[in-house]
Design an enzyme around this catalytic site. Structure first.
Site, short mmCIF file in Angstrom:
data_model
loop_
_atom_site.label_atom_id
_atom_site.label_comp_id
_atom_site.label_asym_id
_atom_site.label_seq_id
_atom_site.Cartn_x
_atom_site.Cartn_y
_atom_site.Cartn_z
N SER A 140 0.85 -1.14 -0.10
CA SER A 140 -0.18 0.14 0.02
C SER A 140 0.90 1.22 0.12
O SER A 140 2.12 1.22 0.46
CB SER A 140 -0.81 0.03 1.21
OG SER A 140 -1.80 -1.11 1.36
N1 SAM Z 1 -0.37 -5.23 4.22
C1 SAM Z 1 0.41 -5.48 3.02
C2 SAM Z 1 1.83 -4.83 2.76
O1 SAM Z 1 1.95 -4.17 3.86
O2 SAM Z 1 2.47 -4.83 1.82
C3 SAM Z 1 -0.36 -5.31 1.88
C4 SAM Z 1 -1.30 -5.93 1.43
S1 SAM Z 1 -2.32 -6.24 0.08
C5 SAM Z 1 -2.86 -4.65 -0.46
C6 SAM Z 1 -3.47 -7.28 0.38
C7 SAM Z 1 -2.94 -8.93 0.71
O3 SAM Z 1 -4.04 -9.48 1.24
C8 SAM Z 1 -2.66 -9.50 -0.39
O4 SAM Z 1 -1.05 -10.05 -0.16
C9 SAM Z 1 -3.52 -10.65 -0.56
O5 SAM Z 1 -3.31 -12.06 -0.96
C10 SAM Z 1 -4.03 -10.71 0.95
N2 SAM Z 1 -5.15 -11.56 1.26
C11 SAM Z 1 -6.58 -11.20 0.60
N3 SAM Z 1 -7.55 -11.97 1.20
C12 SAM Z 1 -7.01 -12.68 2.42
C13 SAM Z 1 -7.56 -13.41 3.18
N4 SAM Z 1 -8.86 -13.80 3.08
N5 SAM Z 1 -6.66 -13.89 4.02
C14 SAM Z 1 -5.20 -13.60 4.19
N6 SAM Z 1 -4.42 -12.68 3.26
C15 SAM Z 1 -5.52 -12.11 2.29
#
Ligand code: SAM
Length: 213
Positions: free
Chosen positions: A61
């Protein structure tokens, strides 16, 4: 640019200028080397004012969004925080400088492994990353002082509210697939208090209490 200078510039121009005032949080952003959380070919853009690709259709993000979510979560030393969506591991690294323990869940195992490796290299040992569906929370480790969801959900999963302790805060983007509202939900003795923190755009939360894959 030298990464230390790039971080100072990012903190001043992107965070302080937009109302991030908590000195502990600003300190964490000056400390954590964001360029270690992106792929080699993107390192020169790591401190820019936007999200970046981390592969697998996912993103790290924008720095300001990480800071806004962190400030809204209000993590304190000794607290136990759950992050849903480890991605690059950057948000978890910031949180690890501000609270006692961070649990983080990621559904894509390659991202989880990469994040673990960076945390180990940096010596951030108070982060536990698990692979799984974070939309169901992590009941085994509940209750949490704070939960931050870094992917967009179609609704607020009740399971996450249930896993907050008294005074616990949940920060979560809620909306449709292209646009969401960032919400803060606080669990109190009297019930649940909810407020809007403005618009945002995240990749989808995929799982039982999220979107279908
Ligand atoms: N917090 C992260 C960072 O600091 O880089 C950014 C996260 S990215 C915007 C969203 C993440 O959520 C992705 O890596 C995606 O694979 C994960 N995601 C989506 N649905 C999920 C779920 N049900 N459980 C765990 N992770 C999930």
């Amino acid at each position: 640019m030298d990464p230390v200078l790039a971080r100072q510039h990012m903190v001043k121009e992107q965070l302080e200028a937009r109302g991030i005032t908590d000195t502990r949080i600003l300190g964490a952003f000056r400390e954590v080397p964001r360029h270690k959380f992106v792929e080699e070919y993107l390192k020169y853009r790591a401190y820019d004012d936007y999200p970046l690709s981390i592969g697998f259709g996912q993103t790290i993000s924008q720095p300001y969004m990480v800071a806004l979510m962190t400030q809204s979560l209000m993590p304190k030393p000794q607290e136990k925080i759950l992050e849903i969506g480890t991605g690059s591991g950057y948000q978890a690294a910031i949180l690890s400088r501000l609270c006692g323990t961070v649990h983080s869940i990621e559904r894509i195992s390659a991202l989880a492994s990469r994040a673990r490796k960076v945390h180990d290299e940096l010596g951030y040992y108070n982060i536990n990353i698990r692979i799984g569906d974070g939309s169901q929370g992590l009941p085994k480790e509940a209750p949490f002082d704070g939960i931050v969801v870094t992917a967009g959900a179609p609704h607020v999963p009740g399971a996450l509210i249930e896993q907050l302790g008294e005074g616990g805060r949940l920060i979560i983007p809620v909306g449709d697939e292209s646009l969401q509202e960032l919400r803060r939900i606080v669990r109190t003795k009297e019930g649940v208090r909810e407020e809007s923190l403005g618009g945002c755009r995240f990749v989808k939360l995929i799982g039982r209490n999220g979107w279908e894959s």
